[in-house]
Design a protein around this motif. Structure first.
Motif: not given
Length: 337
Positions: A2-9, A70-73, A78-80
């Motif tokens: 399992a991969i430990d999740t970290k930051e949200t992108v 809202r999608a970035m809350e 952020v990657v565009n």
């Protein structure tokens, strides 16, 4: 394991060709990913690339700033990746490639998070191509709002789902000739989508300096004609070429752009008149794959892994199945830029 999740992108355009590879690369690094799309149900196929709940499609539209915010809350970066090759209705160059990046970057600035913006080699505010002009305007808007943003400019991107080699390989199945616009002399630096995705992931993790524009090209500079010759070699077909002057191509594209699924637009004819390679300045300043410590793949290492289906008898042509090497095992040539 399992991969430990970290930051949200949050990834805008994550359900597209490049996006699916970017999402996979970020998931392997343990990020939680929000795939922001106008039609989130088209991104569900990405979820098996991560652990349960690690990849979440959400609805957003760059033309509606409130949906972008809202999608970035709660996101940390952020990657565009949003971009188009031809316009359709409200999905036009100005809205998506000039105004869209500004909306994303300004929302990121208010949230105090980092930005990685996908652009393209050839971006130029003075270009006659609306595609290239709006790409440059989008870059400027992002750097104005978030000075530490990272801008990535790839050359023509290839991979299993690309709309370049697949299109011409399919054309070679039925057409007795293949067209070469302007004689096929325009130069490109084709870059593997997996290498571009890894560069995006490293940019997100801050492994390269911010506030810079990076130009990503493969290890080989090839003319349009040479790329077509390599494609024909891989699919084991022989087709003569027909040179089409740019003036005639422009007139044909002007008519074809009104047809469903137009194969060529006048704006693309303009783009094809300019070489699409990494600049000498980017090489001198180290704003290439070198900065990411990535050795890009050659096209002959990758094309056989997905164009084999266009051979006359598939993988069994020439007396045996095609050897499916992994990209890492089949790299050759010098380190590219």
């Amino acid at each position: 394991m399992a991969i430990d999740t970290k930051e949200t992108v949050t990834v805008f355009g994550g359900s597209g060709f490049i996006g699916r590879y970017v999402v996979r690369a970020l998931a392997k690094r343990g990020h939680r990913i929000r795939v922001a799309s106008r039609r989130p149900h088209l991104a569900y196929h990405l979820q098996p690339n991560g652990n349960l709940g690690q990849i979440m499609p959400v609805q957003a539209n760059l033309r509606f700033p409130w949906s972008v915010e809202r999608a970035m809350e709660g996101a940390h970066h952020v990657v565009n990746l949003v971009g188009i090759l031809s316009e359709s209705g409200q999905q036009n160059f100005d809205a998506l490639q000039a105004e869209g990046p500004r909306v994303v970057a300004e929302a990121a600035a208010r949230a105090g998070i980092g930005v990685t913006q996908m652009s393209a080699i050839g971006a130029d505010t003075g270009s006659r191509s609306d595609y290239a002009r709006t790409k440059a305007e989008g870059e400027a808007a992002v750097l104005s709002a978030v000075p530490g943003a990272r801008i990535l400019r790839p050359s023509i991107v290839f991979g299993a789902e690309d709309q370049f080699f697949n299109r011409f390989a399919n054309m070679a199945r039925f057409s007795p000739v293949l067209p070469l616009l302007g004689g096929g002399a325009t130069r490109f630096q084709p870059v593997f989508v997996g290498d571009v995705a890894e560069a995006v992931a490293k940019a997100v993790d801050g492994e390269v300096a911010g506030g810079r524009i990076y130009e990503l090209g493969g290890p080989e500079v090839l003319t349009f004609r040479e790329m077509m010759e390599e494609m024909l070699r891989v699919v084991d077909r022989k087709r003569p070429f027909v040179s089409i002057p740019f003036g005639l191509a422009d007139r044909l594209a002007g008519f074809a752009q009104h047809l469903p699924g137009a194969p060529l637009t006048p704006d693309q004819v303009v783009q094809l008149q300019v070489d699409n390679v990494v600049s000498d300045e980017a090489v001198r300043e180290g704003r290439t794959f070198e900065a990411f410590d990535i050795r890009p793949h050659t096209i002959d290492a990758i094309l056989p892994t997905y164009l084999v289906r266009f051979r006359p008898m598939g993988q069994f042509t020439r007396g045996g199945p095609l050897t499916q090497e992994t990209p890492q095992e089949s790299v050759r040539g010098p380190t590219g830029v």
